[in-house]
Design an enzyme around this catalytic site. Sequence first.
Site, PDB file in Angstrom:
ATOM      1  N   ASN A   7       0.751  -1.092  -0.001  1.00  0.00           N
ATOM      2  CA  ASN A   7      -0.005  -0.027  -0.025  1.00  0.00           C
ATOM      3  C   ASN A   7       0.871   1.229  -0.039  1.00  0.00           C
ATOM      4  O   ASN A   7       1.461   1.460   1.225  1.00  0.00           O
ATOM      5  CB  ASN A   7      -0.975  -0.006   1.092  1.00  0.00           C
ATOM      6  CG  ASN A   7      -1.854   0.989   1.395  1.00  0.00           C
ATOM      7  OD1 ASN A   7      -1.555   2.317   0.941  1.00  0.00           O
ATOM      8  ND2 ASN A   7      -2.985   0.856   1.737  1.00  0.00           N
ATOM      9  N   GLU A  34      -3.843   2.027  -2.920  1.00  0.00           N
ATOM     10  CA  GLU A  34      -3.873   3.534  -2.685  1.00  0.00           C
ATOM     11  C   GLU A  34      -2.849   4.216  -3.609  1.00  0.00           C
ATOM     12  O   GLU A  34      -2.288   4.990  -3.084  1.00  0.00           O
ATOM     13  CB  GLU A  34      -3.737   3.742  -1.244  1.00  0.00           C
ATOM     14  CG  GLU A  34      -5.040   3.519  -0.508  1.00  0.00           C
ATOM     15  CD  GLU A  34      -4.770   4.307   0.950  1.00  0.00           C
ATOM     16  OE1 GLU A  34      -5.406   5.465   1.193  1.00  0.00           O
ATOM     17  OE2 GLU A  34      -4.195   3.882   1.583  1.00  0.00           O
ATOM     18  N   ASP A 149      -3.903  -4.830   0.757  1.00  0.00           N
ATOM     19  CA  ASP A 149      -4.452  -4.025   2.140  1.00  0.00           C
ATOM     20  C   ASP A 149      -5.712  -4.773   2.539  1.00  0.00           C
ATOM     21  O   ASP A 149      -6.708  -4.451   1.883  1.00  0.00           O
ATOM     22  CB  ASP A 149      -4.241  -2.725   1.939  1.00  0.00           C
ATOM     23  CG  ASP A 149      -4.652  -2.063   3.475  1.00  0.00           C
ATOM     24  OD1 ASP A 149      -5.160  -2.659   4.203  1.00  0.00           O
ATOM     25  OD2 ASP A 149      -4.497  -0.759   3.416  1.00  0.00           O
ATOM     26  N   ASN A 151      -7.352  -4.584   5.447  1.00  0.00           N
ATOM     27  CA  ASN A 151      -7.939  -3.873   6.515  1.00  0.00           C
ATOM     28  C   ASN A 151      -8.423  -4.461   7.503  1.00  0.00           C
ATOM     29  O   ASN A 151      -9.576  -4.235   7.926  1.00  0.00           O
ATOM     30  CB  ASN A 151      -8.797  -2.611   6.272  1.00  0.00           C
ATOM     31  CG  ASN A 151      -8.225  -1.344   5.603  1.00  0.00           C
ATOM     32  OD1 ASN A 151      -7.311  -0.774   6.300  1.00  0.00           O
ATOM     33  ND2 ASN A 151      -8.286  -0.796   4.594  1.00  0.00           N
ATOM     34  N   ASP A 220      -1.528  -6.258   6.027  1.00  0.00           N
ATOM     35  CA  ASP A 220      -1.492  -6.556   4.462  1.00  0.00           C
ATOM     36  C   ASP A 220      -1.094  -8.219   4.458  1.00  0.00           C
ATOM     37  O   ASP A 220      -0.318  -8.569   4.925  1.00  0.00           O
ATOM     38  CB  ASP A 220      -0.445  -5.734   4.178  1.00  0.00           C
ATOM     39  CG  ASP A 220      -0.717  -4.198   4.298  1.00  0.00           C
ATOM     40  OD1 ASP A 220      -0.977  -3.539   3.288  1.00  0.00           O
ATOM     41  OD2 ASP A 220      -0.336  -3.783   5.293  1.00  0.00           O
ATOM     42  N   ASP A 249       2.737   4.677   5.262  1.00  0.00           N
ATOM     43  CA  ASP A 249       2.504   3.988   6.650  1.00  0.00           C
ATOM     44  C   ASP A 249       2.535   2.665   6.608  1.00  0.00           C
ATOM     45  O   ASP A 249       2.475   1.992   7.477  1.00  0.00           O
ATOM     46  CB  ASP A 249       1.150   4.734   7.131  1.00  0.00           C
ATOM     47  CG  ASP A 249       0.028   4.814   6.344  1.00  0.00           C
ATOM     48  OD1 ASP A 249       0.051   4.507   5.059  1.00  0.00           O
ATOM     49  OD2 ASP A 249      -0.906   5.308   6.729  1.00  0.00           O
ATOM     50  N   HIS A 250       2.355   1.932   5.247  1.00  0.00           N
ATOM     51  CA  HIS A 250       2.539   0.361   5.010  1.00  0.00           C
ATOM     52  C   HIS A 250       4.170   0.195   4.618  1.00  0.00           C
ATOM     53  O   HIS A 250       4.735   1.152   4.124  1.00  0.00           O
ATOM     54  CB  HIS A 250       1.589  -0.100   4.166  1.00  0.00           C
ATOM     55  CG  HIS A 250       0.150   0.209   4.447  1.00  0.00           C
ATOM     56  ND1 HIS A 250      -0.798  -0.632   4.935  1.00  0.00           N
ATOM     57  CD2 HIS A 250      -0.730   1.473   4.591  1.00  0.00           C
ATOM     58  CE1 HIS A 250      -2.027  -0.518   5.082  1.00  0.00           C
ATOM     59  NE2 HIS A 250      -1.870   0.977   5.077  1.00  0.00           N
TER      60      HIS A 250
END
Length: 259
Positions: A7, A34, A149, A151, A220, A249-250
């Site tokens: 991501n 993303e 991802d 989530n 992930d 942030d991933h």
Amino acid sequence: MKIATFNINGIRARIDALAAWLDAAAPEVVLLQEIKSQDADFPRKTFEDRGYFVETHGQKGFNGVAILSKLPLEDVTRGLPGDPGDDQARWIEATVAGKAAVRLCGLYLPNGNPAPGPKFGYKLSWMERMRARAAGLLGEEVPVVLAGDYNVIPQAEDAARPEAWVEDALYLPESRAGLRRIEYLGYTDAFRARDQRPGQYSFWDYQAGAWARNNGIRIDHLLLSPQAADLLRGAGIDRAVRGGDKPSDHVPVWIDLDA
């Protein structure tokens, strides 16, 4: 065949970081989430110059998924079946042929917050559509990789502070149950098949010093069909990427298939 999910949290903002990681890690295939870019605006040349074929399913400003592959991509499809009215760019499929043809599914599963509410309902219905597609792919009896991802925090050991997530859509029982229903079809969590240690995360928030305190979560995932699981040679998380310049942030999570 090294296959990674990443991501990137905005392809324009992270293009240098992504290019540096590609040069160092040399994956054959990367599934991005993303990208936050329309297809026409995706910076293809950066990756084509590195020998990657590029397929995207983007939209302006948010969401968006892509596949980068050193090997040609065939039978590319975009969008998760089951809801013709869903216009969010969260799913892309393609077949990559090596020693064995592998069906790749890149996904960006909805976050679902705030929960309860319509966003959480969309998340759960999207997971049911994904389960139906994952079941259909099993019928093709080829190696399948569902990567992205999700989530979803699968278990308590996948969060540094699970108690902080008990009311969050990423950790609610309904979300975890939805993931288990997909796995129970016969899919294997590739990372956990190779590494059962706690404290292995793929996401750290930008806020409150989460990275410095290792306050992370593992959201992930790469799920493998039985045919793909038989080819699994290794899996890992490239944690160090989070400490680089202008990071997502991933971080990348990868597998190595004998394919």
